[in-house]
Design a protein around this motif. Structure first.
Motif, PDB file in Angstrom:
ATOM      1  N   GLY A   1     -15.037  15.678 -70.060  1.00  0.00           N
ATOM      2  CA  GLY A   1     -14.003  16.408 -69.327  1.00  0.00           C
ATOM      3  C   GLY A   1     -13.485  17.582 -70.127  1.00  0.00           C
ATOM      4  N   LEU A   2     -13.210  17.332 -71.416  1.00  0.00           N
ATOM      5  CA  LEU A   2     -12.706  18.420 -72.267  1.00  0.00           C
ATOM      6  C   LEU A   2     -13.748  19.531 -72.398  1.00  0.00           C
TER       7      LEU A   2
ATOM      8  N   MET B   1      -9.563  10.619 -62.707  1.00  0.00           N
ATOM      9  CA  MET B   1      -9.913   9.487 -63.573  1.00  0.00           C
ATOM     10  C   MET B   1      -8.841   9.263 -64.628  1.00  0.00           C
ATOM     11  N   ILE B   2      -8.333  10.358 -65.190  1.00  0.00           N
ATOM     12  CA  ILE B   2      -7.284  10.245 -66.206  1.00  0.00           C
ATOM     13  C   ILE B   2      -6.020   9.643 -65.582  1.00  0.00           C
TER      14      ILE B   2
ATOM     15  N   TRP C   1     -12.068  14.630 -62.664  1.00  0.00           N
ATOM     16  CA  TRP C   1     -11.771  14.170 -64.029  1.00  0.00           C
ATOM     17  C   TRP C   1     -10.275  13.877 -64.158  1.00  0.00           C
TER      18      TRP C   1
ATOM     19  N   ALA D   1     -15.060   9.257 -70.988  1.00  0.00           N
ATOM     20  CA  ALA D   1     -14.633  10.180 -69.935  1.00  0.00           C
ATOM     21  C   ALA D   1     -13.937  11.398 -70.521  1.00  0.00           C
ATOM     22  N   ILE D   2     -13.231  11.199 -71.626  1.00  0.00           N
ATOM     23  CA  ILE D   2     -12.386  12.274 -72.145  1.00  0.00           C
ATOM     24  C   ILE D   2     -13.211  13.453 -72.655  1.00  0.00           C
TER      25      ILE D   2
ATOM     26  N   LEU E   1     -19.602  11.769 -66.730  1.00  0.00           N
ATOM     27  CA  LEU E   1     -18.304  11.327 -66.196  1.00  0.00           C
ATOM     28  C   LEU E   1     -18.490  10.221 -65.169  1.00  0.00           C
TER      29      LEU E   1
END
Lengths: 315, 272
Positions: free
Chosen positions: B243-244, A149-150, A146, B239-240, B225
C-alpha cells in the motif's frame, strides 16, 4: 430551456443506443458459442443446444439485439443462468446495497470536502492551506481498497467497533445496515473528498477574484459573510459538475470496495457473473452501470443549466 | 529558473521506484519466486528487510518486481491513450465545428460513460483476466482524456496570428497541426501524461486486486494486497508495504504533474 432539455435527452438516447450496441458486440465477439462458453469444455451437446434455445441464440444478430434491448425496456433482463432467477430480481436486490453505499459515500465526501475546500481558500497561501493541500495529495494517492483494509484492521479487528464485513439486510432494521455500510462508505469517500476539496478550493478562489466580491467587501460585509453568502454559493456550480463526474468513479470504486467488505452488491454480482461465466448477468449489469453514469451526466447538465442560464445556449 | 518544491519531491519519489524496478532486472535481495515455508510470515527484520509472506517470499524483492509490472502497465496504457487520443484531438481541432469534431467529442463522451473498471470487466468477461487486458482497459479509458486535452489546447493555438500566417502561406491543416500546434501543446500533454500515469498505477493496482489484472506468477502490488487480505489480522505488514509503495509512487507522479504545471506555465495558479 425546453429546447436544451430536448437536445440533451436526444444525446442521452443516442449514447444509450451506442453503448448497448457496443456491449452487445463485445459479448458477441466471444469466440465460439456463448452457450458453449458458459457451460465450459465438458458440456454435453444436448445441454448446449438446450441453453442456446433458452438464451434465444437461434435468431439472427439484429433479432437477438432487438430482443435484448426490448426486454430491458420492459424490465425483462433475462434469466440468470447460475441463479435461475430473473436478472432484474437479482439486480434489484443488489441495488439495495450498492446504491445506498454510493450515496452514503457521496454524502460523506461532500460534507467533508466543501467546508475543507472553503476553509483552505479562505486561508490561501498560509500554513493551514498548505497543510490541507498536502493532505489532499495523500488522499488522492491512497487506493481506496487499501484504505478499506486498514480501516478493517483498526476498527473491526483491533477495536472491534464494527464487523469486518457482510450486510445484514434492510429487513433487519435501518441503523444496523448503516453501521455495516459506514466503513465501506468512508473508504470510498476519502479519495473523492480529497479531489472535491481541491476543486472547491480553486472554485472559491476563482470567485473571490471577481469584482462583485470586492463590492460585497466594500459595502461592509466581513470576510466570513462574503465567503458564506457570495463565494460559497457561486463556487457550487463547478463543484456540482465534479460531483456528477465522481459518480462514475464511485460506481467503479463501489465494485472494488464491495469485495473488501463482502457486501452483496452489484460489484459482487458482476464478479460472480464473470467467474461463473454468467454472461447474461454481466451484460445486463454493465449496461445498467453505463446507463446510470449517462443518466447522472444528463441530470447534472440540466441542473447546471438551471443554475446558470448562460449554458442553455447552444455551443 | 527555480524548481517548485513539489517537482523535486515528486521526482525524488518517482526516481526511487523506477530505479528499484530497473534494479530488479539484475538484482533483488532474495530470489522472488524462492519459496521458503520455514521462513514464512516473518516480521520485518535484518534477514528480510520488509518481512516475508505466507510462502516465505521476500516482500522487498516482490515489491521491486511488482514496481516493474505497475510501471510497465501504466506506461503502455498511457502510450495507447496518447497515441490514439492526441491525433483524434488534433483532428477535431483542425476541423473545429464540422461533423468530424462532433463525432470525436460525442465518441469521447461515450467512452467516459464506461468507467475503466467496467471496460476491464467487459474485456475480462470475453478474453479472461491478464496484464495485457488491464493495459487495454486502462488505455481505452485514457484515450478520451488526451483527445479532450489536445482539442482544448489546440483550439486556442489555432486562433493565434502566426497560424493564420501559416495558412496564408499555403500550409495544409495537417502540416500546421504537426509543425505548429503539437509542439505548442506539448507542455499540456506532458502534465496530463504524468497525471494519467499515476491514475494508471492506481487502476492497475485496483484491477489486480480484484483479480482482473496481472495473473500469478507475475508479481503485482494489487495482487500482493489481495493475497494479504486473509492474513491481515496477524500479519498486517503484508498489506502495509505494498500500500505504501502504491501511495508513494502515485504521490510522486502527482507532485511531478503539479510541479511541472507550475514550472511550464507560471500564469496559471496552483490548482486542480
Amino acid at each position: 430551456m425546453l429546447r436544451f432539455i430536448l437536445s440533451r435527452a436526444l444525446t442521452l438516447a443516442l449514447s444509450l443506443l451506442v453503448a448497448s450496441l457496443v456491449i452487445f458486440a463485445v459479448i458477441e465477439v466471444i469466440p465460439g458459442d456463448p452457450a458453449a462458453f458458459m457451460l465450459g469444455l465438458n458440456a454435453e451437446p444436448d445441454t448446449v443446444a438446450a441453453l442456446r434455445t433458452e438464451l434465444g441464440l437461434d435468431g439472427s444478430l439484429p433479432e437477438r439485439y432487438l430482443r435484448w434491448v426490448g426486454g430491458m425496456l420492459t424490465g425483462d433482463f433475462g434469466i440468470s443462468y447460475t441463479y435461475q432467477v430473473p436478472v432484474a430480481e437479482l439486480v434489484g436486490a443488489r441495488l439495495g446495497v450498492s446504491l445506498p453505499l454510493a450515496l452514503f459515500a457521496l454524502l460523506l465526501s461532500t460534507v467533508i470536502a466543501l467546508p475543507v475546500g472553503l476553509f483552505a481558500a479562505a486561508r490561501q497561501g498560509r500554513p493551514t492551506d498548505w497543510a490541507i493541500m498536502g493532505a489532499t495529495q495523500f488522499g488522492i494517492a491512497i487506493p481506496n481498497f487499501w484504505f478499506a483494509m486498514i480501516l478493517v484492521v483498526i476498527f473491526a479487528i483491533q477495536l472491534r467497533w464494527f464487523s469486518a464485513g457482510g450486510f445484514p439486510g434492510w429487513d433487519q432494521g435501518f441503523w444496523i445496515n448503516i453501521k455495516a455500510l459506514l466503513l465501506p462508505a468512508i473508504a470510498l469517500a476519502l479519495p473523492q473528498a480529497a479531489i472535491l476539496a481541491r476543486v472547491m478550493r480553486s472554485a472559491v478562489l476563482e470567485v473571490l477574484s471577481q469584482d462583485f466580491i470586492r463590492t460585497a467587501r466594500a459595502k461592509g460585509l466581513n470576510q466570513r459573510q462574503t465567503l458564506i453568502h457570495h463565494a460559497f454559493r457561486n463556487a457550487l456550480i463547478p463543484v456540482l459538475t465534479i460531483i456528477g463526474l465522481q459518480f462514475s468513479f464511485l460506481i467503479a470504486g463501489a465494485i472494488i470496495i464491495e469485495n473488501v467488505f463482502f457486501l452483496p452488491g452489484l460489484g459482487r454480482l458482476i464478479f460472480q457473473g464473470i467467474t461463473q461465466r454468467d454472461l447474461i448477468v454481466v451484460e445486463s449489469v454493465v449496461m445498467l452501470l453505463v446507463f446510470a453514469v449517462i443518466l447522472v451526466t444528463f441530470l447534472v447538465d440540466i441542473a447546471y443549466a438551471l443554475a446558470d442560464p448562460r449554458l442553455r445556449r447552444p455551443e | 529558473m527555480k524548481w517548485p518544491v513539489a517537482l523535486i519531491i515528486g521526482l525524488g519519489l518517482t526516481v526511487v521506484f523506477v530505479l528499484a524496478a530497473l534494479l530488479s532486472f539484475v538484482w533483488t535481495p532474495h530470489e522472488v519466486e524462492a519459496l521458503n515455508i520455514a521462513a514464512k510470515l516473518q516480521k520485518p527484520g535484518s534477514a528480510h528487510l520488509l518481512g516475508t509472506d505466507h510462502f516465505g517470499r521476500d516482500i522487498l524483492s516482490m515489491l521491486m518486481v511488482g514496481a516493474r509490472t505497475s510501471i510497465a502497465v501504466a506506461v503502455v496504457a498511457v502510450g495507447i491513450g496518447m497515441g490514439l487520443g492526441v491525433p483524434l484531438g488534433l483532428l477535431a481541432a483542425a476541423r473545429h465545428g464540422s461533423w468530424l469534431d462532433d463525432l470525436v467529442m460525442r465518441g469521447n463522451d461515450l467512452v467516459f460513460a464506461f468507467p475503466s473498471l467496467v471496460i476491464a470487466i467487459l474485456i475480462t468477461a470475453v478474453f479472461g483476466p491478464s496484464a495485457l487486458n488491464a493495459i487495454i482497459a486502462i488505455g481505452i479509458f485514457n484515450m478520451p482524456v488526451f483527445a479532450r486535452v489536445t482539442r482544448g489546447g489546440a483550439l486556442s493555438v489555432w486562433t493565434l496570428d502566426y497560424i493564420l500566417a501559416a495558412r496564408v502561406a499555403g500550409k495544409s491543416r495537417l502540416r500546421i497541426s504537426l509543425e505548429h500546434i503539437l509542439p505548442n501543446i506539448a507542455n499540456l500533454l506532458i502534465v496530463q501524461g504524468t497525471i494519467q500515469f499515476s491514475l494508471g498505477i492506481l487502476a492497475e493496482a485496483g484491477l489486480s486486486y480484484v483479480g482482473l489484472g496481472a495473473q500469478p506468477p507475475l508479481p503485482s502490488w494489487g495482487r500482493m494486497l489481495a493475497d494479504s487480505q486473509t492474513m491481515i489480522s496477524f500479519a498486517p505488514h503484508l498489506a502495509i508495504f505494498p500500500g505504501l509503495a502504491i501511495i508513494a509512487t502515485v504521490l510522486g507522479l502527482n507532485l511531478i504533474g503539479d510541479g511541472l504545471r507550475d514550472l511550464l506555465d507560471p500564469r496559471i495558479r496552483r490548482e486542480r
